[in-house]
Design an enzyme around this catalytic site. Sequence first.
Site, PDB file in Angstrom:
ATOM      1  N   GLY A  46       0.833  -1.656  -0.094  1.00 36.79           N
ATOM      2  CA  GLY A  46      -0.203  -0.565   0.014  1.00 36.79           C
ATOM      3  C   GLY A  46       0.754   1.267   0.047  1.00 36.79           C
ATOM      4  N   SER A  48       3.507   3.739   2.555  1.00 35.97           N
ATOM      5  CA  SER A  48       3.719   3.522   4.220  1.00 35.97           C
ATOM      6  C   SER A  48       2.909   4.179   4.866  1.00 35.97           C
ATOM      7  CB  SER A  48       5.118   2.511   4.569  1.00 35.97           C
ATOM      8  OG  SER A  48       5.838   4.361   3.497  1.00 35.97           O
ATOM      9  N   CYS A  78       6.423  -5.015   0.426  1.00 34.72           N
ATOM     10  CA  CYS A  78       6.559  -3.913  -0.085  1.00 34.72           C
ATOM     11  C   CYS A  78       6.453  -3.077   0.882  1.00 34.72           C
ATOM     12  CB  CYS A  78       5.490  -3.849  -1.731  1.00 34.72           C
ATOM     13  SG  CYS A  78       6.677  -2.359  -1.878  1.00 34.72           S
ATOM     14  N   ARG A 134       6.276   0.200  -7.471  1.00 30.74           N
ATOM     15  CA  ARG A 134       6.955   1.501  -6.999  1.00 30.74           C
ATOM     16  C   ARG A 134       7.240   1.183  -5.299  1.00 30.74           C
ATOM     17  NH1 ARG A 134       4.503   6.007  -4.774  1.00 30.74           N
ATOM     18  NH2 ARG A 134       6.197   7.413  -5.570  1.00 30.74           N
ATOM     19  N   HIS A 169       5.776  -7.824  -4.410  1.00 29.65           N
ATOM     20  CA  HIS A 169       4.450  -8.582  -3.942  1.00 29.65           C
ATOM     21  C   HIS A 169       3.719 -10.223  -4.465  1.00 29.65           C
ATOM     22  CE1 HIS A 169       2.803  -4.459  -2.977  1.00 29.65           C
ATOM     23  NE2 HIS A 169       3.543  -4.229  -3.920  1.00 29.65           N
ATOM     24  N   GLU A 171       1.720 -11.728  -3.142  1.00 29.44           N
ATOM     25  CA  GLU A 171       0.272 -11.960  -2.961  1.00 29.44           C
ATOM     26  C   GLU A 171      -0.395 -11.733  -4.419  1.00 29.44           C
ATOM     27  OE1 GLU A 171       1.450  -9.727  -1.662  1.00 29.44           O
ATOM     28  OE2 GLU A 171       1.246  -7.883  -1.530  1.00 29.44           O
TER      29      GLU A 171
HETATM   30  N1  GLN Z   1       6.357   3.223  -2.536  1.00 27.58           N
HETATM   31  C1  GLN Z   1       5.597   2.764  -1.108  1.00 27.58           C
HETATM   32  C2  GLN Z   1       5.887   3.877  -0.418  1.00 27.58           C
HETATM   33  O1  GLN Z   1       6.731   4.039   0.234  1.00 27.58           O
HETATM   34  C3  GLN Z   1       4.893   1.150  -1.143  1.00 27.58           C
HETATM   35  C4  GLN Z   1       4.408   0.607  -2.485  1.00 27.58           C
HETATM   36  C5  GLN Z   1       3.679  -0.460  -2.408  1.00 27.58           C
HETATM   37  O2  GLN Z   1       3.222  -0.812  -1.140  1.00 27.58           O
HETATM   38  N2  GLN Z   1       4.032  -1.199  -3.428  1.00 27.58           N
HETATM   39  O3  GLN Z   1       5.082   3.242   1.070  1.00 27.58           O
END
Ligand code: GLN
Length: 198
Positions: A46, A48, A78, A134, A169, A171
Amino acid sequence: MTVGILALQGDFEAHARVLERLGVEWMYVKRPAELAGVDALILPGGESTTFLKFLERENFLDHLRRFADEGHALFGTCAGAILLAKEVTNPPQPSLGLVDVTVERNAYGRQVASAVRYGRSVLKEGAMEMVFIRAPVIRRVGPGVEVLAECDALPVAVEHGACLLSTFHPELTSDTTLHEHFLEMVRSREARQSRASA
Ligand code: GLN
């Protein structure tokens, strides 16, 4: 055994689908009190910073630290991995500090920010499909941290104590290797704990 999935934000439903496939009891965790009903916890991907905002409520971060102190296993993917890391850069931000790694957020740059790559894992033969969105990069791995998977010469999944962390990920693919490994970690800890209290 019931596995909790932190369901404040992010792709928690994708983790639930994997646990369903593996035939494991699971429960969404939205409030600290619900930690009492689970044996382990998955922190999904998600954003953070958004997680941290939600986790300010009811001292959720402290409750998560206590949950880990009690010996429960945690698996962060992630953004969840960023929450588990000891040190976060680009920019620095608070975390649970449970896994002795330094992660740099959004470190793949804009062009290749999101991609499907193929890496290697000690947990399986052949290539492992990895979805990066990302994603952070693990820049430092402390002593006692075991690297379980690499991609493009970078560690992308590590285990430290009761914690499992992946910058990609698992999942979001059909490869359940990492989730199965996590369930083994949970089962072996539960077995050890019940022997200790017998
Ligand atoms: N870029 C998000 C972060 O820095 C992490 C991205 C993800 O969980 N897919 O929190």
